[in-house]
Design an enzyme around this catalytic site. Structure first.
Site: not given
Ligand code: NAP
Length: 249
Positions: A141, A154
């Site tokens: 991130s 985080y």
């Molecule tokens: P998201 O839309 O909340 O999706 C999260 C995903 O991770 C879902 O597939 C969820 O599965 C799975 N997950 C969450 N907790 C879990 C657990 N305890 N065990 C197994 N699977 C789990 O998140 P996102 O925004 O796409 O983020 C994806 C990655 O990008 C993360 O590592 C996040 O830190 C990183 N990131 C995101 C952003 C942003 O702005 N969105 C920015 C920087 C980095 P379910 O569908 O079954 O719940």
């Protein structure tokens, strides 16, 4: 023929958000894609269906990460569908808001267990399955680049992921395996429920030189590059995928 035809990929957290876009993109390049999820089976199935409707191949696997034995459970589920893996994308993650004085020990442990410990042991326990010449991409991130005091634990967990990336790149180079990270800026996914508020979304957009928040596909395209042969000479790197967020700071 896609760039990943004949390869197998595993995308943790492939059911929604950034992981879904990555799974779809790798699937469109010809990879057989393992779409991992925690509890949202319907979302995982939607991702699999989208890949199949686009002419690709995919399967869904469930494993809760951040709990004892998580990596073993993940790989056991994976092994039921595929024999070995070429591309491992450690994407699953949870947000962990809080300034230093607000973060409880339980919050801290949870964020580190899912974001940092799980990728560590998924790689460790996947080493025998990961084929030589393979790829590991860890999703970090932009919060490690500049200070984000509201996301103390985080940010620290993502810092751990970046150091792990560097260390693994050295260790796995002898096997021709590249290990890289991508660091998204603010991407429009379920992790940010506050984006439903237009003013808040506009403030986040203003961080990028393009004055918009990112979309999952903005990250997926970069991951697809790192997963391909085109990126064979790139390892141990952390690619900023933030639309130039913070360039002017
Ligand atoms: P998201 O839309 O909340 O999706 C999260 C995903 O991770 C879902 O597939 C969820 O599965 C799975 N997950 C969450 N907790 C879990 C657990 N305890 N065990 C197994 N699977 C789990 O998140 P996102 O925004 O796409 O983020 C994806 C990655 O990008 C993360 O590592 C996040 O830190 C990183 N990131 C995101 C952003 C942003 O702005 N969105 C920015 C920087 C980095 P379910 O569908 O079954 O719940």
């Amino acid at each position: 023929m896609g760039k990943l035809t004949g390869r197998t990929a595993l995308v943790t957290g492939g059911s929604r958000g950034i992981g879904r876009a990555i799974a779809q993109r790798l699937g469109s390049e010809g990879a057989l894609v393992g779409v991992h999820y925690a509890s949202n089976e319907a979302a995982a199935k939607e991702t699999v269906t989208a890949i199949e409707e686009a002419g690709g191949r995919a399967f869904a696997i469930r494993a809760e990460l951040g709990v004892p034995g998580d990596a073993d459970a993940l790989w056991a589920a994976f092994d039921a569908h595929a024999d070995g893996v070429d591309v491992l994308v450690n994407n699953a993650g949870v947000a962990g808001p809080g300034r230093i004085h607000e973060v409880t020990e339980a919050d801290y442990d949870r964020v580190f267990a899912v974001n940092a410990k799980a990728p560590f042991f998924i790689v460790q326990k996947g080493l025998d399955r990961l084929r030589d010449g393979g790829r590991i991409v860890n999703v970090s991130s932009g919060v490690t680049k500049v200070a984000f005091p509201d996301m103390t634990s985080y940010a620290a967990s993502k810092g751990a992921v970046e150091v792990l990336t560097l260390t693994l790149a050295q260790t796995l180079g002898a096997r021709g395996i590249t290990v890289n990270a991508v660091s998204p800026g603010t991407i429009e996914t379920d992790i940010h429920p506050w984006m439903a508020i237009p003013e808040a979304k506009a403030r986040a957009a203003a961080f990028s030189v393009f004055d918009r928040v990112g979309q999952p596909g903005d990250v997926a395209d970069v991951v697809a590059f790192l997963a391909s042969d085109d990126a064979r000479w790139v390892t141990g790197q952390n690619i900023d995928v933030s639309g130039g967020s913070g360039l002017g700071i």
